[in-house]
Design a protein around this motif. Sequence first.
Motif, short mmCIF file in Angstrom:
data_model
loop_
_atom_site.label_atom_id
_atom_site.label_comp_id
_atom_site.label_asym_id
_atom_site.label_seq_id
_atom_site.Cartn_x
_atom_site.Cartn_y
_atom_site.Cartn_z
N VAL A 3 0.85 -1.20 0.00
CA VAL A 3 0.00 0.00 0.00
C VAL A 3 0.88 1.24 0.00
O VAL A 3 2.07 1.18 0.30
N GLY A 4 0.30 2.37 -0.33
CA GLY A 4 1.02 3.63 -0.28
C GLY A 4 2.03 3.76 -1.40
O GLY A 4 1.85 3.23 -2.51
N THR A 5 3.13 4.44 -1.12
CA THR A 5 4.14 4.71 -2.15
C THR A 5 5.39 3.86 -1.99
O THR A 5 6.39 4.08 -2.66
N ARG A 6 5.32 2.91 -1.08
CA ARG A 6 6.50 2.08 -0.86
C ARG A 6 6.76 1.17 -2.06
O ARG A 6 5.85 0.78 -2.77
N GLY A 7 8.04 0.82 -2.22
CA GLY A 7 8.43 -0.16 -3.21
C GLY A 7 9.11 -1.33 -2.53
O GLY A 7 9.85 -1.14 -1.55
#
Length: 589
Positions: free
Chosen positions: A538-542
Amino acid sequence: MESAANALIDPTSKPLMVPIGRTAPEISGGVVLRRALRRQRGRVVLGIVLLCTHQATEALVPVAIGVIIDRAVATGDVRALLLSLAGLAALFTVLAFAYRAGARQAFAAVEHEAHATRVEIVRSVLDPHGRRSGMRDGELLSVTASDAELSALVVRVAGLTAAALTAIVVAAVALLVVDLPLGLGVLIGVPLLVVALQRMAPLLTRRSTSQQEALAATTALAVDLVTGLRVLRGIGAQDHAARRYAGASRHALDVTLRAATTKGLHLGLTTMVNGLFLASVAGVAGWLALQGRLTIGELVAVVGLAQFIAEPVQTLGYCVQLFAMARASAGRVARVLEAAPVIGSGDAGPPAPSPSRLALDGVSYAGLDDVSLHVRSGEILGVLANDPSAAQALVALLAGQVPRPDYRGTLSVDGVPADELHIDAARTVVLVEQHDVALFEGTLRENLSAGADVDEAVLRAAVRAAAAEDVLTAHPHGFARLLTERGANLSGGQRQRIGLARALVADPPVLVLHNPTTAVDAVTEGMLAEGLAAARGVGTRGTVLITTSPALLRVTHRVAVIDRGRVIAEGPHERLLASDARYREEILR
């Protein structure tokens, strides 16, 4: 671990290392020794003054006794005798005080310098750029524990040498006053003795160097064997390992005995030459007394001075040995401190988040050949490498362990070439959790938080996502549970899951995991995969999962398949599973 280890370092010490990108002065054993004297100059100077005072007053003792004999005892002057005894008592008081205070300063200087050197060595070892010292862990341990202490002995050598020379000068001046030829003989003879004894210094240095290297190699082997003891027992190789260590220990013993023989020979020669010199001076004084050129008091003073001179000459010989050991150890310390960095570093700060969190464009290195991979914001990318060496090469690249000249192509973090980022900035964005999880001695909380102040709710959420709740609940102390070195009191699967939980607590923008479930059973692996997807998807994590686990690959958004160093297929796990027989065979075997 780095943050916890760095907490042990004294921030007030001044390291000899120079930041990457600046020209560093060449570090040699001589530089280490001179720097030690300069850094401890306050204590060294005070110690020298006090020790020289001690030696000067001690040299004056036989002179004072001779004066008392001639002016008080021989004349029968009671008043002069009482005054002389009071003066002698004052002389002994100064002598004793100066020695105690001077020795305290010298000892403090050695210990402070050894501490400062150990701190520098630890800083060098923990340098995130890596250092090409060529030493194994055990050798570095030996340099830190032994060579740092021995190199600091140069501070003691300075004080002892100055004190011994002062004693010889005072004694020679006193002899000049009593008899000019005697004084000249001492002034000329002692320097010749010192120069002659100094001729053995190079041999002492070589033998000391060989001794330290042999002891360090034996320590390194012992560390390697203890670290891999479980594996050695598992393959039944413990007897072979014991024989190998016995051979290394025997070599260290032989080298140490050779060094001790050389030191003993040097000490014996020093004692013999010193004794002959003492006998010569005493003999000449006796002959002069028989000729009536010396009084009884002067004879006593000369004999006492000749006997006293034996001590500073012996001290100078001892200083030659100490300096040889300090010089040898300083060379090994310099080898650690001057080691070139493994990787360079730019000076750019953390980049702003971009749609492409991590990108490899045409990268070739070791087992990788023209590989292009992109990890998008909010994406979990799986990487299946048919050759383990390709996976290891990819991990090393993403961990920032490969110097820029060693690979071709471009590695970018949030759109900025990784080599332009300062190493701290790059590692703020990208966290690589290695396959071999490194846990340190301390509580479970300290291992999970890595020295940071983390809320317990965050810790519990990470432990739950890593399917490691059994590690927490199975022990009555919970987060206060103590872990031994490298987490040896945990199973392999527990160590892996605690390592993953620690990575989740850090919550980096880009997380790279390499085979995080090889020691975990299938049921736990499935729970871990679901928890990881919920925490990182979720979110902008990679997130990059380098693995062959079907359970982990199933929760990825895309999978890149690397075969013979090249990306040969890319797409969702289910599609590859249905359309690519090689992929299906690789993950299901």
